[in-house]
Design a protein around this motif. Structure first.
Motif, PDB file in Angstrom:
ATOM      1  N   SER A 101       0.863  -1.183   0.000  1.00  0.00           N
ATOM      2  CA  SER A 101       0.000   0.000   0.000  1.00  0.00           C
ATOM      3  C   SER A 101       0.896   1.229   0.000  1.00  0.00           C
ATOM      4  CB  SER A 101      -0.910   0.015   1.237  1.00  0.00           C
ATOM      5  OG  SER A 101      -1.821  -1.053   1.192  1.00  0.00           O
ATOM      6  N   ARG A 102       0.572   2.189  -0.848  1.00  0.00           N
ATOM      7  CA  ARG A 102       1.393   3.398  -0.909  1.00  0.00           C
ATOM      8  C   ARG A 102       0.840   4.425   0.064  1.00  0.00           C
ATOM      9  NH1 ARG A 102       3.058   6.938  -6.223  1.00  0.00           N
ATOM     10  NH2 ARG A 102       5.186   7.426  -5.549  1.00  0.00           N
ATOM     11  N   LYS A 103       1.700   4.908   0.945  1.00  0.00           N
ATOM     12  CA  LYS A 103       1.260   5.797   2.017  1.00  0.00           C
ATOM     13  C   LYS A 103       2.132   7.061   2.102  1.00  0.00           C
ATOM     14  CE  LYS A 103      -1.959   3.050   3.682  1.00  0.00           C
ATOM     15  NZ  LYS A 103      -3.397   3.443   3.665  1.00  0.00           N
ATOM     16  N   SER A 104       1.514   8.134   2.563  1.00  0.00           N
ATOM     17  CA  SER A 104       2.251   9.332   2.955  1.00  0.00           C
ATOM     18  C   SER A 104       2.714   9.114   4.394  1.00  0.00           C
ATOM     19  CB  SER A 104       1.340  10.562   2.893  1.00  0.00           C
ATOM     20  OG  SER A 104       0.847  10.755   1.591  1.00  0.00           O
ATOM     21  N   VAL A 105       3.994   9.320   4.655  1.00  0.00           N
ATOM     22  CA  VAL A 105       4.547   9.051   5.985  1.00  0.00           C
ATOM     23  C   VAL A 105       5.307  10.282   6.466  1.00  0.00           C
ATOM     24  CG1 VAL A 105       5.994   7.528   7.363  1.00  0.00           C
ATOM     25  CG2 VAL A 105       4.761   6.607   5.394  1.00  0.00           C
ATOM     26  N   ALA A 120       3.042   9.792  11.378  1.00  0.00           N
ATOM     27  CA  ALA A 120       1.683   9.961  10.866  1.00  0.00           C
ATOM     28  C   ALA A 120       1.585   9.302   9.489  1.00  0.00           C
ATOM     29  CB  ALA A 120       1.343  11.444  10.767  1.00  0.00           C
ATOM     30  N   TYR A 121       0.501   8.554   9.279  1.00  0.00           N
ATOM     31  CA  TYR A 121       0.282   7.867   8.006  1.00  0.00           C
ATOM     32  C   TYR A 121      -0.996   8.388   7.347  1.00  0.00           C
ATOM     33  CZ  TYR A 121       3.580   4.369   9.834  1.00  0.00           C
ATOM     34  OH  TYR A 121       4.685   3.739  10.351  1.00  0.00           O
ATOM     35  N   GLY A 122      -0.947   8.488   6.042  1.00  0.00           N
ATOM     36  CA  GLY A 122      -2.126   8.856   5.270  1.00  0.00           C
ATOM     37  C   GLY A 122      -2.021   8.263   3.879  1.00  0.00           C
ATOM     38  N   ASP A 123      -3.085   8.335   3.101  1.00  0.00           N
ATOM     39  CA  ASP A 123      -3.027   7.840   1.729  1.00  0.00           C
ATOM     40  C   ASP A 123      -2.019   8.679   0.938  1.00  0.00           C
ATOM     41  OD1 ASP A 123      -4.510   5.971  -0.262  1.00  0.00           O
ATOM     42  OD2 ASP A 123      -4.405   7.900  -1.305  1.00  0.00           O
ATOM     43  N   SER A 135       7.919  11.332   3.445  1.00  0.00           N
ATOM     44  CA  SER A 135       8.136  10.591   2.201  1.00  0.00           C
ATOM     45  C   SER A 135       6.879   9.822   1.821  1.00  0.00           C
ATOM     46  CB  SER A 135       9.301   9.612   2.351  1.00  0.00           C
ATOM     47  OG  SER A 135       9.022   8.670   3.382  1.00  0.00           O
ATOM     48  N   LEU A 136       6.860   9.384   0.571  1.00  0.00           N
ATOM     49  CA  LEU A 136       5.854   8.435   0.109  1.00  0.00           C
ATOM     50  C   LEU A 136       6.482   7.054   0.214  1.00  0.00           C
ATOM     51  CD1 LEU A 136       4.482  10.278  -3.054  1.00  0.00           C
ATOM     52  CD2 LEU A 136       3.292   9.943  -0.888  1.00  0.00           C
ATOM     53  N   GLN A 137       5.863   6.170   0.978  1.00  0.00           N
ATOM     54  CA  GLN A 137       6.435   4.847   1.185  1.00  0.00           C
ATOM     55  C   GLN A 137       5.473   3.759   0.734  1.00  0.00           C
ATOM     56  OE1 GLN A 137       7.999   4.184   5.128  1.00  0.00           O
ATOM     57  NE2 GLN A 137       8.894   6.234   5.265  1.00  0.00           N
ATOM     58  N   ARG A 138       6.036   2.594   0.461  1.00  0.00           N
ATOM     59  CA  ARG A 138       5.231   1.417   0.123  1.00  0.00           C
ATOM     60  C   ARG A 138       5.325   0.462   1.309  1.00  0.00           C
ATOM     61  NH1 ARG A 138       4.143   1.770  -5.478  1.00  0.00           N
ATOM     62  NH2 ARG A 138       5.471   3.342  -6.466  1.00  0.00           N
ATOM     63  N   ALA A 150      14.847   4.523  -3.005  1.00  0.00           N
ATOM     64  CA  ALA A 150      14.220   3.852  -1.861  1.00  0.00           C
ATOM     65  C   ALA A 150      13.991   2.377  -2.191  1.00  0.00           C
ATOM     66  CB  ALA A 150      12.899   4.517  -1.505  1.00  0.00           C
ATOM     67  N   VAL A 151      14.069   1.547  -1.145  1.00  0.00           N
ATOM     68  CA  VAL A 151      13.832   0.111  -1.282  1.00  0.00           C
ATOM     69  C   VAL A 151      12.831  -0.310  -0.216  1.00  0.00           C
ATOM     70  CG1 VAL A 151      14.861  -2.203  -1.283  1.00  0.00           C
ATOM     71  CG2 VAL A 151      16.185  -0.247  -2.115  1.00  0.00           C
ATOM     72  N   TYR A 152      11.792  -1.016  -0.619  1.00  0.00           N
ATOM     73  CA  TYR A 152      10.766  -1.495   0.305  1.00  0.00           C
ATOM     74  C   TYR A 152      10.653  -3.008   0.200  1.00  0.00           C
ATOM     75  CZ  TYR A 152       9.618   3.437  -0.109  1.00  0.00           C
ATOM     76  OH  TYR A 152       9.689   4.801  -0.136  1.00  0.00           O
ATOM     77  N   THR A 153      10.440  -3.655   1.342  1.00  0.00           N
ATOM     78  CA  THR A 153      10.289  -5.107   1.341  1.00  0.00           C
ATOM     79  C   THR A 153       9.076  -5.484   2.204  1.00  0.00           C
ATOM     80  OG1 THR A 153      11.518  -5.682   3.351  1.00  0.00           O
ATOM     81  CG2 THR A 153      12.814  -5.224   1.372  1.00  0.00           C
TER      82      THR A 153
END
Length: 236
Positions: free
Chosen positions: A132-136, A171-174, A196-199, A230-233
């Motif tokens: 899920s892609r989130k604003s963090v 804080a997290y948001g869409d 940042s925008l994170q996955r 950026a790297v997401y797992t």
């Protein structure tokens, strides 16, 4: 005295090595943001955030200004590209890149995966539904009550507020509400330490220590690449 000197020198070299990898990535983020939304930070929330993130890493002002100026030059032509991959033990990897040469970038990434047993790049879109892609937004506890902060930020798209150690909060948001949440923090006069925008993995997995060490060897190679932002797992 000799050992102390060597220790200080090693520590300084480690900081320089870290900066040599981080600063180019931060500069690219600034250039891309300025290219997309204009060079005026007051009119460009993405650029304001990129600059704030750079300052948080002690990036010199001259470097920041140079990165903004590059947005108007020929060398400011970067593409934002994502790649997806799989590794041993059910590890999923989502990679975000900013590059002026996609051919070089994918060649480098393929070499990292090809040198890792049972790891491979997969077609884009294969893992999209797994994250899920989130604003963090990360910040330190402000003077005002956190319940008030939460109620105010909900109007700007806040979905979740999590407390970390050392009075840090996240804080997290869409991802579509990134600009709105940035505005909310500005209205509340709450300084953001990182945004940042994170996955975020929808179904994180737990690895043994041995499995984690194996995965980190590949992840370290990917993260060290200059084109990788950026790297997401899905590792918990």
């Amino acid at each position: 005295m000799g050992r102390a000197f060597e220790y200080r020198r090693a520590a300084k070299e480690k900081r320089w090595d870290k900066m040599s990898k981080i600063f180019p990535k931060l500069a690219k983020a600034i250039t891309v943001a300025a290219k997309e939304g204009g060079v005026d930070p007051m009119m460009n929330a993405k650029l304001r955030t990129a600059i704030a993130n750079a300052k948080a890493q002690n990036m010199p002002r001259d470097n920041i200004e140079a990165a903004i100026k590059r947005a108007n030059g020929k060398d400011g032509v970067f593409s934002e590209i994502t790649y997806e991959g799989k590794a041993n033990n059910g590890v999923l990897i989502f990679i975000e890149c900013t590059t002026d040469n996609p051919t070089r970038t994918i060649a480098n990434l393929k070499s990292y995966f090809n040198k890792t047993p049972n790891a491979s790049i997969v077609p884009n879109g294969s893992l999209e539904f797994m994250f899920s892609r989130k604003s963090v937004f990360e910040f330190h506890k402000p003077q005002i009550d956190m319940e008030e902060v939460e109620l105010e930020l909900i109007d700007y798209g806040l979905e979740e507020l999590t407390q970390m150690e050392d009075d840090r909060w996240i804080a997290y948001g869409d991802y579509t509400d990134f600009g709105k949440l940035s505005e909310g923090f500005e209205k509340l006069a709450i300084p953001i330490t990182k945004a940042s925008l994170q996955r975020i993995a929808n179904n994180p997995i737990v690895l043994t220590e041995e499995q984690l060490i194996e995965a980190e060897k590949l992840l370290d190679k990917i993260e060290e690449d200059d084109d990788v932002q950026a790297v997401y797992t899905n590792i918990e």
